[in-house]
Design a protein around this motif. Structure first.
Motif, PDB file in Angstrom:
ATOM      1  N   ILE A   1     -18.783 -99.947 -26.912  1.00  0.00           N
ATOM      2  CA  ILE A   1     -18.146-101.020 -25.955  1.00  0.00           C
ATOM      3  C   ILE A   1     -16.834-100.540 -25.487  1.00  0.00           C
ATOM      4  O   ILE A   1     -16.314-100.501 -24.388  1.00  0.00           O
ATOM      5  CB  ILE A   1     -17.945-102.469 -26.814  1.00  0.00           C
ATOM      6  N   GLN A   2     -16.107 -99.979 -26.581  1.00  0.00           N
ATOM      7  CA  GLN A   2     -15.076 -99.301 -26.045  1.00  0.00           C
ATOM      8  C   GLN A   2     -15.106 -98.207 -24.930  1.00  0.00           C
ATOM      9  O   GLN A   2     -14.010 -98.416 -24.180  1.00  0.00           O
ATOM     10  CB  GLN A   2     -13.905 -98.994 -27.424  1.00  0.00           C
ATOM     11  N   THR A   3     -15.827 -97.284 -25.286  1.00  0.00           N
ATOM     12  CA  THR A   3     -16.172 -96.295 -24.138  1.00  0.00           C
ATOM     13  C   THR A   3     -16.647 -96.860 -22.875  1.00  0.00           C
ATOM     14  O   THR A   3     -15.853 -96.433 -21.603  1.00  0.00           O
ATOM     15  CB  THR A   3     -17.331 -95.319 -24.737  1.00  0.00           C
ATOM     16  N   ILE A   4     -17.622 -97.955 -22.753  1.00  0.00           N
ATOM     17  CA  ILE A   4     -17.731 -98.777 -21.709  1.00  0.00           C
ATOM     18  C   ILE A   4     -16.566 -99.564 -21.075  1.00  0.00           C
ATOM     19  O   ILE A   4     -16.697 -99.258 -19.650  1.00  0.00           O
ATOM     20  CB  ILE A   4     -19.081 -99.578 -21.962  1.00  0.00           C
ATOM     21  N   ARG A   5     -15.958-100.038 -21.738  1.00  0.00           N
ATOM     22  CA  ARG A   5     -14.864-100.964 -21.287  1.00  0.00           C
ATOM     23  C   ARG A   5     -13.981-100.035 -20.415  1.00  0.00           C
ATOM     24  O   ARG A   5     -13.350-100.041 -19.501  1.00  0.00           O
ATOM     25  CB  ARG A   5     -14.298-101.804 -22.241  1.00  0.00           C
ATOM     26  N   LYS A   6     -13.538 -98.853 -21.271  1.00  0.00           N
ATOM     27  CA  LYS A   6     -12.480 -97.841 -20.771  1.00  0.00           C
ATOM     28  C   LYS A   6     -13.044 -97.471 -19.388  1.00  0.00           C
ATOM     29  O   LYS A   6     -12.079 -97.368 -18.386  1.00  0.00           O
ATOM     30  CB  LYS A   6     -12.507 -96.688 -21.612  1.00  0.00           C
ATOM     31  N   SER A   7     -14.306 -97.001 -18.864  1.00  0.00           N
ATOM     32  CA  SER A   7     -14.689 -96.721 -17.583  1.00  0.00           C
ATOM     33  C   SER A   7     -14.525 -98.057 -16.767  1.00  0.00           C
ATOM     34  O   SER A   7     -14.467 -97.729 -15.546  1.00  0.00           O
ATOM     35  CB  SER A   7     -16.103 -96.349 -17.828  1.00  0.00           C
ATOM     36  N   PHE A   8     -15.135 -99.045 -17.250  1.00  0.00           N
ATOM     37  CA  PHE A   8     -14.929-100.163 -16.258  1.00  0.00           C
ATOM     38  C   PHE A   8     -13.481-100.607 -15.678  1.00  0.00           C
ATOM     39  O   PHE A   8     -13.298-100.405 -14.532  1.00  0.00           O
ATOM     40  CB  PHE A   8     -15.382-101.505 -17.094  1.00  0.00           C
ATOM     41  N   GLU A   9     -12.636-100.436 -16.720  1.00  0.00           N
ATOM     42  CA  GLU A   9     -11.238-100.532 -16.305  1.00  0.00           C
ATOM     43  C   GLU A   9     -10.655 -99.215 -15.388  1.00  0.00           C
ATOM     44  O   GLU A   9     -10.172 -99.595 -14.280  1.00  0.00           O
ATOM     45  CB  GLU A   9     -10.435-100.793 -17.394  1.00  0.00           C
ATOM     46  N   LEU A  10     -11.077 -98.073 -15.745  1.00  0.00           N
ATOM     47  CA  LEU A  10     -10.687 -97.088 -14.840  1.00  0.00           C
ATOM     48  C   LEU A  10     -11.269 -97.140 -13.538  1.00  0.00           C
ATOM     49  O   LEU A  10     -10.728 -96.552 -12.374  1.00  0.00           O
ATOM     50  CB  LEU A  10     -11.282 -95.892 -15.527  1.00  0.00           C
ATOM     51  N   PHE A  11     -12.478 -97.759 -13.395  1.00  0.00           N
ATOM     52  CA  PHE A  11     -12.806 -97.899 -11.848  1.00  0.00           C
ATOM     53  C   PHE A  11     -12.489 -99.203 -11.340  1.00  0.00           C
ATOM     54  O   PHE A  11     -12.810 -99.597 -10.165  1.00  0.00           O
ATOM     55  CB  PHE A  11     -14.447 -98.139 -12.177  1.00  0.00           C
ATOM     56  N   GLY A  12     -11.427 -99.818 -11.977  1.00  0.00           N
ATOM     57  CA  GLY A  12     -10.943-101.079 -11.188  1.00  0.00           C
ATOM     58  C   GLY A  12     -11.757-102.303 -11.615  1.00  0.00           C
ATOM     59  O   GLY A  12     -11.389-103.356 -10.724  1.00  0.00           O
ATOM     60  N   PHE A  13     -12.454-102.732 -12.278  1.00  0.00           N
ATOM     61  CA  PHE A  13     -13.119-104.110 -12.822  1.00  0.00           C
ATOM     62  C   PHE A  13     -12.215-104.644 -13.540  1.00  0.00           C
ATOM     63  O   PHE A  13     -11.505-104.349 -14.565  1.00  0.00           O
ATOM     64  CB  PHE A  13     -14.321-103.509 -13.490  1.00  0.00           C
ATOM     65  N   GLN A  14     -12.324-106.118 -13.611  1.00  0.00           N
ATOM     66  CA  GLN A  14     -11.522-106.785 -14.549  1.00  0.00           C
ATOM     67  C   GLN A  14     -12.430-107.753 -15.303  1.00  0.00           C
ATOM     68  O   GLN A  14     -13.443-108.118 -15.031  1.00  0.00           O
ATOM     69  CB  GLN A  14     -10.671-108.112 -13.389  1.00  0.00           C
ATOM     70  N   PRO A  15     -12.004-108.040 -16.524  1.00  0.00           N
ATOM     71  CA  PRO A  15     -12.656-108.733 -17.369  1.00  0.00           C
ATOM     72  C   PRO A  15     -12.781-110.364 -17.144  1.00  0.00           C
ATOM     73  O   PRO A  15     -11.638-110.938 -16.919  1.00  0.00           O
ATOM     74  CB  PRO A  15     -12.100-108.501 -18.663  1.00  0.00           C
ATOM     75  N   ILE A  16     -13.993-111.008 -17.178  1.00  0.00           N
ATOM     76  CA  ILE A  16     -13.969-112.344 -17.425  1.00  0.00           C
ATOM     77  C   ILE A  16     -14.818-112.608 -18.465  1.00  0.00           C
ATOM     78  O   ILE A  16     -15.780-111.927 -19.128  1.00  0.00           O
ATOM     79  CB  ILE A  16     -14.530-112.894 -16.084  1.00  0.00           C
ATOM     80  N   GLU A  17     -15.042-113.978 -18.851  1.00  0.00           N
ATOM     81  CA  GLU A  17     -16.058-114.324 -19.935  1.00  0.00           C
ATOM     82  C   GLU A  17     -16.442-115.958 -19.510  1.00  0.00           C
ATOM     83  O   GLU A  17     -15.772-116.594 -18.828  1.00  0.00           O
ATOM     84  CB  GLU A  17     -15.239-114.602 -21.460  1.00  0.00           C
ATOM     85  N   THR A  18     -17.704-116.010 -19.801  1.00  0.00           N
ATOM     86  CA  THR A  18     -18.289-117.332 -19.475  1.00  0.00           C
ATOM     87  C   THR A  18     -18.957-118.051 -20.803  1.00  0.00           C
ATOM     88  O   THR A  18     -19.263-117.331 -21.854  1.00  0.00           O
ATOM     89  CB  THR A  18     -19.399-116.966 -18.231  1.00  0.00           C
ATOM     90  N   PRO A  19     -19.457-119.207 -20.777  1.00  0.00           N
ATOM     91  CA  PRO A  19     -20.104-119.928 -21.838  1.00  0.00           C
ATOM     92  C   PRO A  19     -21.243-119.423 -22.202  1.00  0.00           C
ATOM     93  O   PRO A  19     -21.998-118.671 -21.537  1.00  0.00           O
ATOM     94  CB  PRO A  19     -19.984-121.310 -21.575  1.00  0.00           C
TER      95      PRO A  19
END
Length: 457
Positions: free
Chosen positions: A25-43
């Motif tokens: 998860i941390q590896t994927i999250r790192k790339s997501f943020e490196l590519f400019g994606f922002q986090p959200i959460e839904t119910p």
């Protein structure tokens, strides 16, 4: 007394398994943020109408429905209740359902928050989803999805970026031999058009998507059962055996879909993405054209992606996605194009496990254990533990003055690298024995220098 159990298709995770999952998860999250994606959460659950009708007939059957609270049976008319038809009484007894994926809730989120969002909006989301599927290897009823989506742009550079994002994540995870398979919904529409069955597009694509799972004969049987004629199936035969590299398959598609304008549009999109990737290059993954790829979901309208695990691992897809131009229109927001991909956390875990790609340090949940020889010695050890933690080392004091053999066995079970021993003699001298549990080496140092020695090693 009956032994406790958990529902089929769900799992408990040990500390080591959680650490490994967090690594992915941390590896994927790192790339997501490196590519400019922002986090959200839904119910975790949505209104039933939000989910139903978005995944096709098969997907709708796999949605976990939540019973209404209270005495919900009172709401059902007597005549309807006597029919004993669960499909007809669903609307009376269930208004909510567990989310089936993260994409439809994201579309709902975009519509609800459209006035707060700056488009194009790039979001990532890492949360569990639920499907009432038949459990099997690599397929669970509760599992995590790791999604990245962009809405508000029709530019094909987004597709190019997602191919690179897949490549980046699997390169970081050190997984070689990953194939990023690509197709286009307009090519599938073109197939349906040239066989004279455009109204059977969904039935056609759902069946075609099963080619690698059930084989050509079973796919043809399903198409026939859905009202697609044998003559139409015969006309599309070349699709079942398309061979060659990306360019060669494109060339064959151009001939096969020469009379379909919508099919030609799909081919042009795929050519653009492939050309840019050829120019930019990939680190470890390959980009392949897979014309039978449909993914069986109603909302894709453009490019479709699926990531295949390395050939030496007997698993299905470990990721997938595509473009969905009309998804937000279902919720009242028209003209917003979206494209997104998902990583299959559980299957990626199995890939890393089978290929031995998890770093050894993951299992080291504790770096330093201070042995407990009694209250006075323990107090000095606890002061050292505080210092080590302040320096960023994972450290703890054994909670009671048990036999040394028992404390060292505990250290082994926790994969501890260093054990610190401060006995009565060491306490009087202001020293500590530092033992390397991997090599067996040990030496005495001033207590205040233990952190420095560990850092230098």
């Amino acid at each position: 007394m009956q032994k406790p159990s958990i529902p089929k298709g769900t799992r408990d995770f040990t500390p080591e398994e959680v650490a490994k999952r967090n690594y992915i998860i941390q590896t994927i999250r790192k790339s997501f943020e490196l590519f400019g994606f922002q986090p959200i959460e839904t119910p975790s659950f949505e209104n039933m109408e939000t989910l139903m009708g978005k995944y096709g007939e098969e997907g709708d059957r796999l949605i976990f429905k939540i019973l209404n609270s209270g005495d919900f049976l009172k709401e059902i008319p007597d005549a309807l209740y006597q029919e004993r038809n669960s499909l007809k009484i669903n609307s009376f007894i269930s208004e909510k359902a567990l989310r089936y994926d993260l994409t439809v809730p994201f579309a709902r989120y975009v519509v609800q928050h459209q006035n707060e969002i700056t488009f194009p909006f790039k979001r990532y989301q890492i949360q569990p989803v639920w499907r009432a599927d038949r459990p099997q290897k690599g397929r669970y009823r509760e599992f995590y999805q790791c999604d990245a989506d962009v809405v508000g742009s029709k530019g094909l550079w987004q597709e190019v970026e997602f191919v690179q994002l897949y490549d980046q994540v699997f390169t970081d995870l050190k997984v070689k031999g990953v194939a990023i398979k690509m197709n286009h919904r307009k090519i599938l529409s073109g197939f349906a058009e040239i066989i004279g069955a455009p109204d059977k597009l969904i039935d056609f694509t759902v069946a075609l998507d099963k080619l690698d799972k059930i084989g050509k004969e079973k796919v043809e049987e399903e198409m026939l059962s859905k009202g697609i004629s044998q003559q139409a199936i015969d006309k599309i035969q070349p699709v079942f055996s398309l061979e060659g590299n990306f360019e060669q398959k494109i060339s064959q598609l151009k001939d096969l879909l020469s009379t379909s304008s919508i099919g030609q549009e799909g081919i042009a999109d795929l050519e653009f993405v492939h050309t840019q990737i050829q120019q930019l290059g990939l680190q470890t993954a390959t980009l392949e054209l897979e014309v039978t790829l449909a993914r069986g979901l109603n909302y894709y309208t453009g490019a479709i992606f699926e990531v295949a695990a390395p050939s030496e691992v007997a698993l299905g897809s470990i990721g997938g996605g595509g473009r969905y131009d009309e998804l937000t229109a279902i919720f009242g927001l028209k003209g917003v194009s979206g494209v997104g991909i998902s990583f299959g956390l559980d299957r990626i875990y199995l890939v890393l496990e089978q290929l031995g790609l998890f770093p050894e340090a993951i299992s080291e949940s504790l770096e330093v254990l201070c042995v407990n020889f009694g209250d006075k010695e323990a107090l000095a050890s606890f002061v050292l533990v505080q210092q080590l933690r302040a320096q960023g080392h994972k450290a703890e004091l054994y909670p009671e003055a048990a036999k040394l053999k028992k404390q060292l066995a505990y250290a082994d079970s926790r994969h501890v690298k260093y054990v610190v021993l401060i006995g009565q003699e060491e306490l009087s001298l202001g020293t500590a024995i530092l033992k390397n549990m991997h090599s067996g080496e040990q030496a005495s140092y001033p207590i205040g220098e233990i952190g420095k020695v560990i850092a230098e090693k």
